[in-house]
Design a protein around this motif. Structure first.
Motif: not given
Length: 335
Positions: A11-16, A19-25
């Motif tokens: 779960l932690r890796a998925r949440l990270r 978050r990284d994906g939304q920051a990239a967007v």
């Protein structure tokens, strides 16, 4: 249901990753807005979707509206049908350093990883120094507040009559040195004409144009060809800020020797540079440099000190700049 989600996978890796994906967007979203001119079109006040479509030459208003809704969801504009800038959107329009961060990291910095496969397969190397020089100059200006205290302190201690900024970019460092030394004159040089034009504008806006000149020239070639231009007088203080790593490794001592010859006896060269280290940005910038034409890489502090000595300069101990963990260092070397 929540228990099942918590128990499934990492779960932690998925949440990270999310978050990284939304920051990239978000990064690419604003970079596109700057490139399209959407935020600039709203600078004068609210504009309808139809008017924006006409202004931007967008034949599909529905697609444009969908994009504008993403910008609104990210907090950069507001409205539906009649769009206006928010405080965050206004910052991109009004603060060129904010805009440059989005353009640089939404552009060539992250483009590197999309092109990594052909690069690793022996494809053509990147030419960011030539093709992105104006954005690099604007992006480097973000570091000016970190260097300001160092430069003003050095100028007040050394009291130079003539200063030189090599790779002057937007001219902010040259302006800071001249403002700290009211009786000094200065020279800025940058290989890129657009960057040199930025520097001239900076000096003019800060009332320093009568005390400094800026030349669009590659300093090594100019000196080697016997065309030193405004560099003939002895320089009391020279600056290489975020420049040395753009010089191919096997040409760095030659450049430092050329700068040493420009210095008056007792004159000083200040080098500010990101150094190689374990920090994410340091590793990223080193990779970006190694992907360029010519053998470029971030300097190690001990190697840089040795190159300065080989060039006939006596370096002081390096000084860390910026917040803890930053990979930014300054070295002052005396002729």
């Amino acid at each position: 249901m929540l228990v099942e989600v918590l128990r499934s996978g990492n779960l932690r890796a998925r949440l990270r990753a999310a978050r990284d994906g939304q920051a990239a967007v978000r990064l690419q979203l604003v970079a596109a807005a700057a490139d399209l001119g959407v935020l600039d079109a709203l600078a004068g006040g609210p504009v309808s979707t139809a008017a924006l479509a006409d202004r931007l030459g967008a034949p599909d208003p529905d697609l444009l509206a969908a994009y504008l809704r993403v910008l609104a969801a990210a907090g950069f504009i507001t409205g539906e049908g009649s769009w206006a800038l928010t405080k965050a959107g206004r910052a991109v329009v009004d603060d060129d350093q904010v805009r440059a961060i989005y353009e640089g990291f939404g552009g060539y910095h992250t483009e590197l990883y999309r092109e990594l496969r052909p690069l690793l397969s022996g494809g053509l190397r990147r030419r960011d120094i030539e093709e992105q020089a104006e954005v690099i100059a604007r992006l480097s200006a973000v570091l000016e507040p970190l260097l300001h205290d160092l430069l003003t302190r050095t100028v007040r201690e050394r009291r130079p009559r003539r200063v030189l900024d090599i790779g002057c970019g937007a001219g902010l460092h040259l302006a800071a040195m001249l403002e700290a030394a009211p009786d000094a004159t200065g020279v800025g040089v940058d290989v890129d004409p657009d960057a040199a034009a930025l520097a001239r504008r900076t000096l003019s806006e800060r009332g320093l144009a009568d005390r400094a000149s800026v030349e669009a020239v590659e300093i090594q070639k100019a000196l080697a060809a016997g065309r030193p231009g405004a560099l003939t007088d002895g320089i009391d203080l020279a600056l290489l800020a975020n420049v040395i790593y753009y010089v191919p490794v096997d040409e760095r001592v030659e450049l430092l020797r050329a700068v040493a010859r420009l210095l008056a006896p007792g004159g000083a060269l200040v080098i500010v540079t990101t150094v190689v280290g374990p920090q994410l940005f340091s590793r990223h910038l080193d990779l970006l440099l190694r992907a360029q034409e010519g053998r470029m890489e971030l300097p190690a502090v001990d190697v840089l000190l040795g190159q300065l000595r080989e060039a006939g300069l006596q370096p002081d101990p390096p000084e860390r700049i910026g917040p803890p963990g930053a990979a930014l260092s300054a070295v002052t070397a005396i002729r």
